[in-house]
Enzyme design. Structure first.
Site, PDB file in Angstrom:
ATOM      1  N   ASP A  43      35.553  34.796  39.294  1.00 34.28           N
ATOM      2  CA  ASP A  43      36.331  35.904  38.350  1.00 34.28           C
ATOM      3  C   ASP A  43      35.407  36.720  37.903  1.00 34.28           C
ATOM      4  OD1 ASP A  43      38.225  37.261  36.391  1.00 34.28           O
ATOM      5  OD2 ASP A  43      39.312  35.308  36.879  1.00 34.28           O
ATOM      6  N   ASN A  96      43.638  35.928  44.851  1.00 33.93           N
ATOM      7  CA  ASN A  96      44.685  36.060  43.793  1.00 33.93           C
ATOM      8  C   ASN A  96      44.171  37.232  42.799  1.00 33.93           C
ATOM      9  OD1 ASN A  96      46.817  35.103  41.684  1.00 33.93           O
ATOM     10  ND2 ASN A  96      44.487  34.751  40.563  1.00 33.93           N
ATOM     11  N   TYR A 162      49.546  50.192  42.996  1.00 32.27           N
ATOM     12  CA  TYR A 162      49.836  48.905  43.105  1.00 32.27           C
ATOM     13  C   TYR A 162      50.798  48.447  44.185  1.00 32.27           C
ATOM     14  CZ  TYR A 162      50.961  44.197  41.184  1.00 32.27           C
ATOM     15  OH  TYR A 162      51.094  42.563  40.754  1.00 32.27           O
ATOM     16  N   LYS A 166      49.789  46.233  47.220  1.00 30.07           N
ATOM     17  CA  LYS A 166      50.648  44.823  47.524  1.00 30.07           C
ATOM     18  C   LYS A 166      51.272  44.738  49.023  1.00 30.07           C
ATOM     19  CE  LYS A 166      49.175  42.681  43.723  1.00 30.07           C
ATOM     20  NZ  LYS A 166      48.297  41.398  44.026  1.00 30.07           N
ATOM     21  N   THR A 197      52.103  36.095  32.030  1.00 26.10           N
ATOM     22  CA  THR A 197      50.828  35.767  32.373  1.00 26.10           C
ATOM     23  C   THR A 197      50.038  36.794  31.379  1.00 26.10           C
ATOM     24  OG1 THR A 197      50.292  37.379  34.032  1.00 26.10           O
ATOM     25  CG2 THR A 197      50.905  35.201  34.768  1.00 26.10           C
TER      26      THR A 197
HETATM   27  P1  NAP Z   1      45.891  37.671  35.029  1.00 25.67           P
HETATM   28  O1  NAP Z   1      46.315  36.927  34.109  1.00 25.67           O
HETATM   29  O2  NAP Z   1      45.234  39.205  34.345  1.00 25.67           O
HETATM   30  O3  NAP Z   1      44.854  37.206  36.009  1.00 25.67           O
HETATM   31  C1  NAP Z   1      43.974  37.785  37.010  1.00 25.67           C
HETATM   32  C2  NAP Z   1      42.514  37.481  36.795  1.00 25.67           C
HETATM   33  O4  NAP Z   1      41.907  38.291  37.944  1.00 25.67           O
HETATM   34  C3  NAP Z   1      41.769  37.858  35.550  1.00 25.67           C
HETATM   35  O5  NAP Z   1      40.983  36.655  35.073  1.00 25.67           O
HETATM   36  C4  NAP Z   1      40.903  39.027  36.020  1.00 25.67           C
HETATM   37  O6  NAP Z   1      39.945  39.215  35.124  1.00 25.67           O
HETATM   38  C5  NAP Z   1      40.909  38.798  37.448  1.00 25.67           C
HETATM   39  N1  NAP Z   1      40.054  39.946  37.885  1.00 25.67           N
HETATM   40  C6  NAP Z   1      40.836  41.045  37.903  1.00 25.67           C
HETATM   41  N2  NAP Z   1      40.002  41.877  38.530  1.00 25.67           N
HETATM   42  C7  NAP Z   1      38.881  41.259  39.275  1.00 25.67           C
HETATM   43  C8  NAP Z   1      37.758  41.631  39.841  1.00 25.67           C
HETATM   44  N3  NAP Z   1      37.576  42.965  40.499  1.00 25.67           N
HETATM   45  N4  NAP Z   1      37.185  40.570  40.263  1.00 25.67           N
HETATM   46  C9  NAP Z   1      37.481  39.058  39.893  1.00 25.67           C
HETATM   47  N5  NAP Z   1      38.296  38.872  39.079  1.00 25.67           N
HETATM   48  C10 NAP Z   1      39.162  40.048  38.769  1.00 25.67           C
HETATM   49  O7  NAP Z   1      46.878  38.350  36.101  1.00 25.67           O
HETATM   50  P2  NAP Z   1      48.227  37.441  36.667  1.00 25.67           P
HETATM   51  O8  NAP Z   1      49.409  37.862  36.274  1.00 25.67           O
HETATM   52  O9  NAP Z   1      47.746  36.051  36.677  1.00 25.67           O
HETATM   53  O10 NAP Z   1      47.879  37.858  38.414  1.00 25.67           O
HETATM   54  C11 NAP Z   1      47.341  37.293  39.129  1.00 25.67           C
HETATM   55  C12 NAP Z   1      47.689  38.157  40.430  1.00 25.67           C
HETATM   56  O11 NAP Z   1      49.212  37.678  40.794  1.00 25.67           O
HETATM   57  C13 NAP Z   1      47.385  39.281  40.484  1.00 25.67           C
HETATM   58  O12 NAP Z   1      46.851  39.767  42.144  1.00 25.67           O
HETATM   59  C14 NAP Z   1      48.688  40.120  40.400  1.00 25.67           C
HETATM   60  O13 NAP Z   1      48.771  41.252  41.165  1.00 25.67           O
HETATM   61  C15 NAP Z   1      49.710  39.068  41.093  1.00 25.67           C
HETATM   62  N6  NAP Z   1      51.160  39.072  40.479  1.00 25.67           N
HETATM   63  C16 NAP Z   1      51.296  39.200  39.096  1.00 25.67           C
HETATM   64  C17 NAP Z   1      52.742  39.255  38.966  1.00 25.67           C
HETATM   65  C18 NAP Z   1      52.837  39.184  37.332  1.00 25.67           C
HETATM   66  O14 NAP Z   1      54.171  39.375  36.844  1.00 25.67           O
HETATM   67  N7  NAP Z   1      51.959  38.341  36.411  1.00 25.67           N
HETATM   68  C19 NAP Z   1      53.668  39.518  39.487  1.00 25.67           C
HETATM   69  C20 NAP Z   1      53.409  39.717  40.907  1.00 25.67           C
HETATM   70  C21 NAP Z   1      51.998  39.627  41.446  1.00 25.67           C
HETATM   71  P3  NAP Z   1      40.247  40.416  33.825  1.00 25.67           P
HETATM   72  O15 NAP Z   1      40.967  39.566  32.728  1.00 25.67           O
HETATM   73  O16 NAP Z   1      38.786  40.630  33.601  1.00 25.67           O
HETATM   74  O17 NAP Z   1      40.997  41.623  34.417  1.00 25.67           O
END
Ligand code: NAP
Length: 259
Positions: A43, A96, A162, A166, A197
């Site tokens: 991360d 992820n 985005y 995706k 999240t």
């Molecule tokens: P989250 O809580 O923000 O977790 C994402 C993690 O990835 C965070 O720890 C973030 O760090 C880290 N990250 C971001 N950019 C990075 C980089 N360049 N290198 C390494 N780590 C990095 O988000 P989440 O909702 O769990 O999302 C996880 C995945 O699911 C994402 O790919 C998102 O697009 C996908 N997703 C989420 C949703 C939703 O509604 N939540 C829906 C569909 C898909 P920082 O905190 O520093 O940014």
């Protein structure tokens, strides 16, 4: 009766999760740890504040944290090498890490905003897959799960960067699945609906009731999903229960894409 540990779905498997300190990635890490896996989290840098690791280590004390920005190829390369050096193999990878990016119409979107989202959400996954596949092809085994979105299969106004990233992940997944189908490697992708999240918290929906209702109404179940619900799908795709599944997109979306 077999011992409990032998019934775990990922016993002694090494699972590498990008973006695993928060949200969906963290829930997947905890679920994999509870199924007996060794866990390596990659991360972004947070100084000393890597408190997401505490929850994961409670389930799997030997879990490791690797500071890695997935948008930087050399950091990804070093991270995958570290996983193999510490645990001896790379059995499951969950790509992820992702960001939502600043919203805006295409005509208003700054090129830097486009590049920043594509750099993490698509190119970052390519970097990870390249390194993971080098190791998995060497092992002649492995499972990759990518994290797309309902925005990987449908448009979403004001989020072209985005949505494009995706959608790209689904093509990347299918192509990798074809390239590796006879090499003991499976590659699949999860498409979550809106999940509660920290990424979603950034949208500040509680202070925008109309926008929140619009998002909820896109899900026939009329609710947000939970990270744990995504983790259930991840464990299924990661373990032998899905041994004949490759190149597939698994929608976990409360019916969003059924419409
Ligand atoms: P989250 O809580 O923000 O977790 C994402 C993690 O990835 C965070 O720890 C973030 O760090 C880290 N990250 C971001 N950019 C990075 C980089 N360049 N290198 C390494 N780590 C990095 O988000 P989440 O909702 O769990 O999302 C996880 C995945 O699911 C994402 O790919 C998102 O697009 C996908 N997703 C989420 C949703 C939703 O509604 N939540 C829906 C569909 C898909 P920082 O905190 O520093 O940014």
């Amino acid at each position: 009766m077999p011992e409990k540990s032998s019934m775990k779905k990922l016993n002694n498997k090494t699972v590498f999760i990008t973006g695993g300190l928060s949200g969906i990635g963290k829930a997947c890490a905890i679920a994999a740890a509870s199924e007996g896996a060794n866990i390596a989290i990659a991360d972004r840098e947070r100084g000393d504040n890597i408190k997401g690791m505490d929850d994961i280590k409670r389930e799997q004390p030997n879990a490791i944290f690797i500071e890695c920005n997935v948008a930087v190829y050399a950091e990804v390369e070093a991270a995958v090498h570290k996983v193999v050096n510490v645990f001896g193999s790379l059995d499951v990878a969950l790509n992820n890490a992702g960001i939502g990016g600043a919203p805006g119409k295409i005509s208003e979107m700054k090129p830097e905003a486009w590049l920043s989202v594509l750099g993490i959400d698509l190119t970052g996954v390519f970097y990870c897959m390249k390194q993971e596949l080098i190791q998995m092809e060497h092992q002649k085994s492995g499972v990759i799960v990518n994290m797309s979105s309902v925005s990987g299969e449908a448009g979403y106004a004001r989020s072209a960067h985005y949505v494009a990233a995706k959608h790209g992940l689904i093509g990347l997944t299918k192509t990798a699945a074809l390239e590796c189908a006879t090499e003991g490697i499976r590659v699949n992708v999860i498409c979550p609906g809106f999940i509660d999240t920290p990424l979603l918290t950034k949208l500040d929906l509680d202070n925008q009731p109309e926008r929140k209702q619009l998002i909820l109404s896109k899900h026939p179940m009329n609710r947000l999903g939970t990270s744990e619900e995504i983790a259930c799908g991840f464990i299924f795709l990661a373990c032998a229960d899905s041994s004949f599944i490759t190149g597939t997109a698994l929608n976990i979306d409360g019916g969003y894409l059924a419409q």
